[in-house]
Design a protein around this motif. Sequence first.
Motif, mmCIF file in Angstrom:
data_model
loop_
_atom_site.group_PDB
_atom_site.id
_atom_site.type_symbol
_atom_site.label_atom_id
_atom_site.label_comp_id
_atom_site.label_asym_id
_atom_site.label_seq_id
_atom_site.Cartn_x
_atom_site.Cartn_y
_atom_site.Cartn_z
ATOM 1 N N GLU A 163 0.830 -1.204 0.000
ATOM 2 C CA GLU A 163 0.000 0.000 0.000
ATOM 3 C C GLU A 163 0.868 1.259 0.000
ATOM 4 O O GLU A 163 0.558 2.228 -0.698
ATOM 5 C CB GLU A 163 -0.937 -0.006 1.219
ATOM 6 N N LEU A 170 2.223 1.702 -3.503
ATOM 7 C CA LEU A 170 1.161 2.187 -4.379
ATOM 8 C C LEU A 170 0.929 3.678 -4.165
ATOM 9 O O LEU A 170 0.806 4.443 -5.127
ATOM 10 C CB LEU A 170 -0.126 1.398 -4.111
ATOM 11 N N GLN A 171 0.918 4.097 -2.922
ATOM 12 C CA GLN A 171 0.736 5.512 -2.603
ATOM 13 C C GLN A 171 1.910 6.342 -3.129
ATOM 14 O O GLN A 171 1.716 7.418 -3.669
ATOM 15 C CB GLN A 171 0.585 5.700 -1.084
ATOM 16 N N ARG A 220 1.450 6.863 -6.779
ATOM 17 C CA ARG A 220 0.405 7.863 -7.048
ATOM 18 C C ARG A 220 0.952 9.276 -6.886
ATOM 19 O O ARG A 220 0.689 10.147 -7.716
ATOM 20 C CB ARG A 220 -0.787 7.647 -6.124
ATOM 21 N N TYR A 221 1.700 9.503 -5.822
ATOM 22 C CA TYR A 221 2.306 10.822 -5.596
ATOM 23 C C TYR A 221 3.292 11.159 -6.713
ATOM 24 O O TYR A 221 3.345 12.285 -7.182
ATOM 25 C CB TYR A 221 3.009 10.889 -4.230
ATOM 26 N N GLY A 242 -7.622 6.869 -13.726
ATOM 27 C CA GLY A 242 -7.118 6.993 -12.351
ATOM 28 C C GLY A 242 -7.407 8.342 -11.727
ATOM 29 O O GLY A 242 -6.762 8.734 -10.753
ATOM 30 N N ASP A 266 -9.773 9.422 -9.793
ATOM 31 C CA ASP A 266 -10.142 9.390 -8.378
ATOM 32 C C ASP A 266 -8.905 9.297 -7.488
ATOM 33 O O ASP A 266 -8.826 9.945 -6.446
ATOM 34 C CB ASP A 266 -11.068 8.207 -8.079
ATOM 35 N N GLU A 267 -7.934 8.502 -7.921
ATOM 36 C CA GLU A 267 -6.696 8.363 -7.154
ATOM 37 C C GLU A 267 -5.918 9.678 -7.153
ATOM 38 O O GLU A 267 -5.339 10.066 -6.141
ATOM 39 C CB GLU A 267 -5.835 7.245 -7.741
ATOM 40 N N ILE A 268 -5.916 10.364 -8.295
ATOM 41 C CA ILE A 268 -5.230 11.654 -8.380
ATOM 42 C C ILE A 268 -5.904 12.657 -7.450
ATOM 43 O O ILE A 268 -5.226 13.396 -6.732
ATOM 44 C CB ILE A 268 -5.212 12.165 -9.839
ATOM 45 N N GLN A 269 -7.235 12.657 -7.421
ATOM 46 C CA GLN A 269 -7.953 13.556 -6.517
ATOM 47 C C GLN A 269 -7.595 13.280 -5.062
ATOM 48 O O GLN A 269 -7.445 14.214 -4.272
ATOM 49 C CB GLN A 269 -9.466 13.420 -6.702
ATOM 50 N N ALA A 270 -7.446 12.015 -4.713
ATOM 51 C CA ALA A 270 -7.082 11.660 -3.341
ATOM 52 C C ALA A 270 -5.695 12.209 -2.987
ATOM 53 O O ALA A 270 -5.488 12.744 -1.890
ATOM 54 C CB ALA A 270 -7.125 10.145 -3.151
ATOM 55 N N VAL A 271 -4.756 12.114 -3.913
ATOM 56 C CA VAL A 271 -3.411 12.654 -3.687
ATOM 57 C C VAL A 271 -3.475 14.176 -3.565
ATOM 58 O O VAL A 271 -2.872 14.764 -2.663
ATOM 59 C CB VAL A 271 -2.440 12.235 -4.821
#
Length: 125
Positions: A7, A10-11, A14-15, A62, A64-69
Amino acid sequence: MEMEMMEMELQRRRYERVRRMASGNAVVVFSLSGCCMCHVVKRLLFGLGVGPTVYELDLESGGDEIQAVLFQLLMTTSNAGAGGGAVVPVVFVGGKLLGGLEKVMSCHINGTLVPLLKQAGALWL
């Protein structure tokens, strides 16, 4: 323990993806295609003569993942001016996080936005 490591990796990826996207042009806007606040920021930049790279996250793989970052970056940066918990728009100038709508507008009003854009090579006037 191994799941936690996966995890974290993966994070980190993303960053790194967001960092690469944000540094790909002098001005980068992360947006949603139907967001009126995103429209305001894009119109302001285009009106100043800036041609930002715009990533419409609802159309981006991706997104949604970018928004989370981006949310994490805004929450950890005191000068981001996310305003009301809104995740987008998020503006990067010269590869550095400027912030959300509130921060962009305050820089425009207080006269610091144009010098920032010039320094990043987004404006030549």
